[in-house]
Design a protein around this motif. Sequence first.
Motif, short mmCIF file in Angstrom:
data_model
loop_
_atom_site.label_atom_id
_atom_site.label_comp_id
_atom_site.label_asym_id
_atom_site.label_seq_id
_atom_site.Cartn_x
_atom_site.Cartn_y
_atom_site.Cartn_z
N GLY A 109 -9.44 12.81 -7.59
CA GLY A 109 -8.64 11.62 -7.37
C GLY A 109 -7.29 11.64 -8.05
N THR A 161 2.71 6.48 -6.86
CA THR A 161 1.67 7.31 -7.47
C THR A 161 1.97 8.79 -7.29
N ALA A 162 2.52 9.15 -6.13
CA ALA A 162 2.86 10.54 -5.85
C ALA A 162 4.07 11.01 -6.67
N ARG A 168 -2.22 12.50 1.07
CA ARG A 168 -1.07 13.38 0.80
C ARG A 168 -1.48 14.84 1.03
N VAL A 184 -7.48 16.84 -5.93
CA VAL A 184 -7.78 15.92 -4.83
C VAL A 184 -9.19 15.36 -4.99
N ARG A 208 2.44 1.80 -3.36
CA ARG A 208 1.47 2.38 -4.30
C ARG A 208 1.32 3.88 -4.05
N VAL A 209 1.21 4.27 -2.79
CA VAL A 209 1.01 5.68 -2.44
C VAL A 209 2.16 6.53 -2.97
N ASP A 250 3.52 15.46 -6.29
CA ASP A 250 2.22 15.25 -6.92
C ASP A 250 1.41 16.53 -7.05
N GLU A 260 0.83 -1.21 0.00
CA GLU A 260 0.00 0.00 0.00
C GLU A 260 0.86 1.26 0.00
N GLN A 265 -3.78 12.17 -4.09
CA GLN A 265 -4.34 11.38 -2.99
C GLN A 265 -4.70 12.26 -1.80
N LYS A 266 -5.87 12.00 -1.22
CA LYS A 266 -6.34 12.81 -0.10
C LYS A 266 -5.38 12.75 1.09
#
Length: 306
Positions: free
Chosen positions: A280, A144-145, A286, A277, A140-141, A250, A137, A283-284
């Motif tokens: 989507g 993605t950032a 972040r 945000v 991924r975070v 991000d 997880e 990420q919220k």
Amino acid sequence: MKTGQVVETIGGVYTVRTAAGTLEASLRGRLKRSGLARDRVVAGDRVEVAKAWGGGYVIESVRPRRTLLARRAAGGRLAKVVAANLDRLVVVAAVADPPPAPGVIDRMLVMGESGGMDACVVLNKVDLAGGRAVAAELYRVYRTAGYPATVTSVVTGEGMRDFRAMIRTGSSALAGPSGVGKSSLLNAVEPSLELRTLRVGRRSRSGRHATVSSRLVFLEGGGVVADTPGFTDVGLGEAAVARLDRCFADFRPFLGQCQFGDCTHVREPGCAVVAAVVAGRVQKARHDSYRAILAGDAAHRGRIGT
């Protein structure tokens, strides 16, 4: 006069690496009197060293820093520089024992970006119970950032090839709370270092400080690493807070698109970051970290945050 780089500082003695070899030097008196001496010279600083009257060496001057790594002691108002002139910040987080704190990871990434360094994430101890799901997880975070991320285990060797490649070029600082395995990772890359490690406390579930001061470690296979004390309270400073939004990778695609030029990206109408945000695209979690950092550092500076 010799030019060199500070490798380590202990009790007012500065170990300096020069083209002619390594030497120990003290700080010239006028440098001690010119400001905060504890921040005047740190590991990684480029300095000019001269022969002292009566023998030994003294640091005559410190060259401007290209990058810096800073922290703020618990309850303190001023950021303290702990290392300088490094290429990247490697944020190390354990996925278990101690459990990860994404807010701390985010703050350390900001620390690297605000100090002019490239930033990346290492998610360590994936071999522990439940660690793989947590690592997946978090991977991924941060991927993605927009941050390079690596999952590692000193026990199984997973990800160690990628970690070696990460630190074998240029210079890096390893940062993260105590107990996450920074010294263990370096020992796995180069066992001859024999860096001291400490177990995580059972009651606090946080590691004790195995590293007590920053120092540069020159790896035999190439690369330089600053081994730094574990810490969680990161000082950003006035200038860093002013450009905090640019320290979130991000956020950067959306900057300059807000309705207001002085947008804080918190709740203003027409904010491109807030819209991202909601959509989507950011990420919220972040964005929540950004707001917490903005509010916390504003409070340190005597202003109202969010």
